[in-house]
Design a protein around this motif. Structure first.
Motif, PDB file in Angstrom:
ATOM      1  N   LEU A  76      -3.684   7.401  -3.087  1.00 44.74           N
ATOM      2  CA  LEU A  76      -2.682   6.948  -2.076  1.00 44.74           C
ATOM      3  C   LEU A  76      -2.273   5.591  -2.274  1.00 44.74           C
ATOM      4  O   LEU A  76      -3.269   4.656  -2.657  1.00 44.74           O
ATOM      5  CB  LEU A  76      -3.022   7.232  -0.792  1.00 44.74           C
ATOM      6  N   GLU A  77      -1.226   5.248  -1.841  1.00 41.75           N
ATOM      7  CA  GLU A  77      -0.840   3.785  -1.795  1.00 41.75           C
ATOM      8  C   GLU A  77      -1.731   3.285  -0.622  1.00 41.75           C
ATOM      9  O   GLU A  77      -1.962   3.873   0.573  1.00 41.75           O
ATOM     10  CB  GLU A  77       0.502   3.650  -1.828  1.00 41.75           C
ATOM     11  N   PRO A  78      -1.769   1.836  -0.608  1.00 42.78           N
ATOM     12  CA  PRO A  78      -2.371   1.301   0.476  1.00 42.78           C
ATOM     13  C   PRO A  78      -1.671   1.361   1.761  1.00 42.78           C
ATOM     14  O   PRO A  78      -0.306   1.284   1.777  1.00 42.78           O
ATOM     15  CB  PRO A  78      -2.356  -0.214   0.431  1.00 42.78           C
ATOM     16  N   PRO A  79      -2.212   1.895   3.008  1.00 40.65           N
ATOM     17  CA  PRO A  79      -1.271   1.600   4.122  1.00 40.65           C
ATOM     18  C   PRO A  79      -0.763   0.681   4.630  1.00 40.65           C
ATOM     19  O   PRO A  79      -1.016  -0.534   3.916  1.00 40.65           O
ATOM     20  CB  PRO A  79      -2.314   2.152   5.161  1.00 40.65           C
ATOM     21  N   GLU A 125      -6.174  -6.192  -1.893  1.00 39.03           N
ATOM     22  CA  GLU A 125      -7.190  -7.026  -1.878  1.00 39.03           C
ATOM     23  C   GLU A 125      -8.286  -6.232  -1.001  1.00 39.03           C
ATOM     24  O   GLU A 125      -9.397  -6.159  -1.042  1.00 39.03           O
ATOM     25  CB  GLU A 125      -7.283  -8.465  -1.659  1.00 39.03           C
ATOM     26  N   ASP A 126      -7.780  -5.919   0.266  1.00 40.04           N
ATOM     27  CA  ASP A 126      -8.792  -5.211   1.289  1.00 40.04           C
ATOM     28  C   ASP A 126      -8.470  -3.777   1.281  1.00 40.04           C
ATOM     29  O   ASP A 126      -8.888  -3.141   2.295  1.00 40.04           O
ATOM     30  CB  ASP A 126      -8.298  -5.937   2.630  1.00 40.04           C
ATOM     31  N   TRP A 127      -8.113  -2.974   0.263  1.00 40.35           N
ATOM     32  CA  TRP A 127      -7.839  -1.581   0.374  1.00 40.35           C
ATOM     33  C   TRP A 127      -8.608  -1.127  -1.130  1.00 40.35           C
ATOM     34  O   TRP A 127      -8.201  -1.586  -2.121  1.00 40.35           O
ATOM     35  CB  TRP A 127      -6.446  -1.322   0.175  1.00 40.35           C
ATOM     36  N   GLU A 128      -9.332  -0.156  -0.884  1.00 40.69           N
ATOM     37  CA  GLU A 128     -10.285   0.585  -1.823  1.00 40.69           C
ATOM     38  C   GLU A 128      -9.615   1.577  -2.327  1.00 40.69           C
ATOM     39  O   GLU A 128      -9.694   2.758  -1.815  1.00 40.69           O
ATOM     40  CB  GLU A 128     -11.663   0.487  -1.679  1.00 40.69           C
ATOM     41  N   PRO A 129      -8.740   1.893  -3.557  1.00 41.17           N
ATOM     42  CA  PRO A 129      -8.286   3.222  -3.892  1.00 41.17           C
ATOM     43  C   PRO A 129      -9.338   4.159  -4.538  1.00 41.17           C
ATOM     44  O   PRO A 129     -10.242   3.793  -4.894  1.00 41.17           O
ATOM     45  CB  PRO A 129      -7.309   2.819  -5.217  1.00 41.17           C
ATOM     46  N   ARG A 130      -9.078   5.371  -3.818  1.00 42.51           N
ATOM     47  CA  ARG A 130      -9.955   6.617  -3.869  1.00 42.51           C
ATOM     48  C   ARG A 130      -9.370   7.730  -4.470  1.00 42.51           C
ATOM     49  O   ARG A 130      -8.274   7.992  -3.955  1.00 42.51           O
ATOM     50  CB  ARG A 130     -10.817   6.429  -2.876  1.00 42.51           C
ATOM     51  N   GLN A 131     -10.093   8.389  -5.277  1.00 41.21           N
ATOM     52  CA  GLN A 131      -9.587   9.730  -5.810  1.00 41.21           C
ATOM     53  C   GLN A 131      -9.841  10.685  -4.866  1.00 41.21           C
ATOM     54  O   GLN A 131     -10.877  10.751  -4.205  1.00 41.21           O
ATOM     55  CB  GLN A 131     -10.070  10.217  -7.048  1.00 41.21           C
TER      56      GLN A 131
END
Length: 581
Positions: free
Chosen positions: A289-292, A298-304
């Motif tokens: 998903l895109e960052p909220p 920088e403060d968002w960790e993308p996860r599958q």
């Protein structure tokens, strides 16, 4: 009897006659043709938009259609005038006898006056309250409980086959917290001291649950590690809380048809089946998903994650159904639960949520749309906050609950009838101020008193009539000569009674039971105005000395008002007052 529906039928038939004569084109769709009260009562008894909605498809000027329609309508004995207004609205005045006959029809139909077949037996599931089973119901739940219960009654009154349902949120981490909190009360029941960690449930309501657990198992769990006692204590505590919640609901007169456990979805393949149904439609995929909003890369960790393509059904973003660690999100069991509702054969679903669930609306609607291929509509009603006041100050917190005012606190203060009515004096999506002093005040500003006082006045005059030897039962009043009801104030009350069947259908169509409370207040106001005019004009009094025939006619009007007030209050779950104390 539904007078507005009858006059609409007359309008449709008149349009058909004009088409047969070639005055207007044939085959015009009339679904949007309405007959309703005019905005200004001085313009007539009813108004129709027929000419306005048919002008464009007919290729004619609205006034031209209205003038043709007026000539047709005036031929009916019920219509004394039909006047074209503005660009093409048509204002109708009905013969006085119509309003007199309506009073008789109300009495003949009795409690069924206003009852509709609009729903045609369609199966509707109304899910409401659905509080976490971690404590007693609070005042916010009270509003949702009243709203949901009144809505269910309204829909049943309008001809739907309604199921009242409570979804028990017993599958999440909060029930583990409950179990640990009960365990600490269990320790206290054995005279052990405990330290309550932040996030636990320290309310006094768990003291008897801990004591009951002691009575059941003795000291068997005292020296055991959590993995031994957590599961059985969780089940014991959840059952105890649901018993408490059922008791709370009964104090308000709320009875559910179904209590559905979220936990029953886990380990049974139901969640997997629901997601497989979505996967078969190409709506489940692996993605990031895109960052909220408000977050930066920088403060968002993308996860599958495993995602539901909810944007294909109107949502703003796609939604995760499985976390990267393989566990379900909160959304996954909710999808499965609604899939279960669909497979149970419901034609429509209604969820009543608290104000804090606004962000859940689009994703839930998307899921139901996807699972049912758009066949089953889902309406989600959000109930806004209730602000409590007493003696001009915010109401103090409940010690029993620990940090909130309970449903039972409210009901014990003012009673179930007042609680229920007041909770419906605002639309569900508007905040509501509940002032304990004002809701018990005996004045026009207190809607529940004003409506109840109207019914109590009617019951009082009926008793006086019987004491005077006048036959005032429902059957006798229905057979009375109603031609004596000819004063404008009496006709105004009859006109308000005529709106009840129409109001029921509008409220049911929009899922808005507050409309019933508003209507009852207006009806009570017209009745009180008539009553008060009798103080100055003796001819308007309901008991006419030495004139039984006229008295019975006026008592028939009063009886008709009571019939409708009683029916409306029954929808709201309120008992009509027989006398005021």
């Amino acid at each position: 009897m539904n007078l507005f529906a009858d006059i609409r039928t007359l309008v449709i038939e008149s349009l058909a006659a004009l088409a047969d004569e070639g005055a207007i084109p044939s085959g015009l769709a009339t679904d949007a043709v309405a007959v309703e009260p005019p905005r200004d009562a001085g313009h007539g008894d009813m108004a129709t938009n027929a000419a306005m909605v048919l002008a464009k498809p007919a290729g004619m000027q609205p006034r031209a259609i209205a003038e043709l329609l007026a000539k047709k309508l005036i031929d009916d004995a019920r219509v004394v005038s039909a006047e074209v207004a503005g660009p093409g609205f048509l204002n109708l005045r009905l013969a006085p006898s119509i309003w007199q006959e309506l009073v008789g029809a109300v009495l003949e139909d009795g409690a069924d006056y206003g009852r509709s077949t609009m729903g045609k037996g369609a199966k509707v599931n109304v899910e409401y309250v659905s509080a976490n089973p971690t404590g007693p119901l609070h005042v916010g739940h009270t509003r949702g409980a009243v709203f949901g219960d009144a809505l269910a009654s309204l829909l049943a009154y309008a001809g739907y086959d309604v199921t009242r349902e409570y979804y028990i949120n017993d599958g999440g981490a909060q029930v583990d917290v409950l179990a640990r909190s009960v365990y600490m009360r269990y320790q206290e029941a054995h005279d052990l001291s405990v330290d309550w960690p932040e996030g636990s449930y320290p309310g006094d309501y768990l003291i008897p649950v801990g004591e009951a657990l002691k009575d059941k198992v003795g000291d068997a769990y005292l020296e055991e590690p959590e993995e031994v006692w957590l599961a059985p204590v969780r089940e014991f505590a959840t059952n105890a809380m649901m018993d408490l919640i059922r008791e709370d609901l009964l104090t308000l007169g709320v009875k559910m048809d179904v209590f559905y456990s979220e936990k029953s979805l886990y380990g049974t393949g139901r969640i997997e089946a629901a997601l497989e149904a979505l996967k078969a439609k190409g709506l489940i995929y692996e993605g990031v998903l895109e960052p909220p909003k408000g977050k930066t890369p920088e403060d968002w960790e993308p996860r599958q994650q495993t995602l539901f393509r909810s944007t294909a059904h109107g949502d703003d973003v796609d939604r995760p159904v499985m976390k990267s660690d393989g566990s379900w999100t909160y959304f996954a069991p909710d999808i499965a639960y609604h899939y279960d509702k669909i497979t149970r054969g419901f034609d429509a679903l209604i969820d009543v949520f608290g104000a804090d669930h606004g962000g859940y609306v689009k994703r839930m609607k998307a899921a139901v749309s996807a699972l049912s291929d758009g066949r089953v509509p889902l309406d989600i009603k959000l109930c806004q906050l209730v602000r409590l006041f007493k003696n001009g100050e915010p109401f103090k917190m409940s010690k029993r609950a620990g940090n909130f005012v309970t449903l039972r606190d409210v009901v014990e203060q003012v009673g179930p009838d007042v609680t229920r009515f007041v909770m419906l004096t605002r639309k569900n999506d508007a905040p509501l101020d509940f002032d304990f002093d004002k809701v018990l005040e005996q004045s026009r500003e207190n809607p529940v008193f004003y409506v109840q006082y109207a019914n109590a006045r009617i019951m009082s005059v009926i008793r006086k009539a019987e004491d005077a030897g006048i036959d005032a039962d429902l059957t006798s009043c229905a057979k009375a000569d109603l031609s004596a009801l000819n004063h404008e104030a009496e006709i105004k009350v009859a006109k308000q009674l005529a709106e009840w069947p129409r109001l029921v259908e509008i409220a049911a169509r929009t899922n808005e039971p507050h409309r019933v409370a508003f209507y009852l207040y207006e009806l009570a106001g017209d009745f009180h105005a008539l009553w008060n005019r009798g103080n100055d004009d003796s001819s308007l009094r309901f008991l006419q000395e030495d004139d039984v025939t006229t008295s019975q006619a006026k008592l028939a009007l009063a009886r008709a008002v009571s019939v409708v007030i009683s029916a409306g209050l029954a929808i709201l779950g309120v008992k009509p007052a027989q006398e005021m104390r």
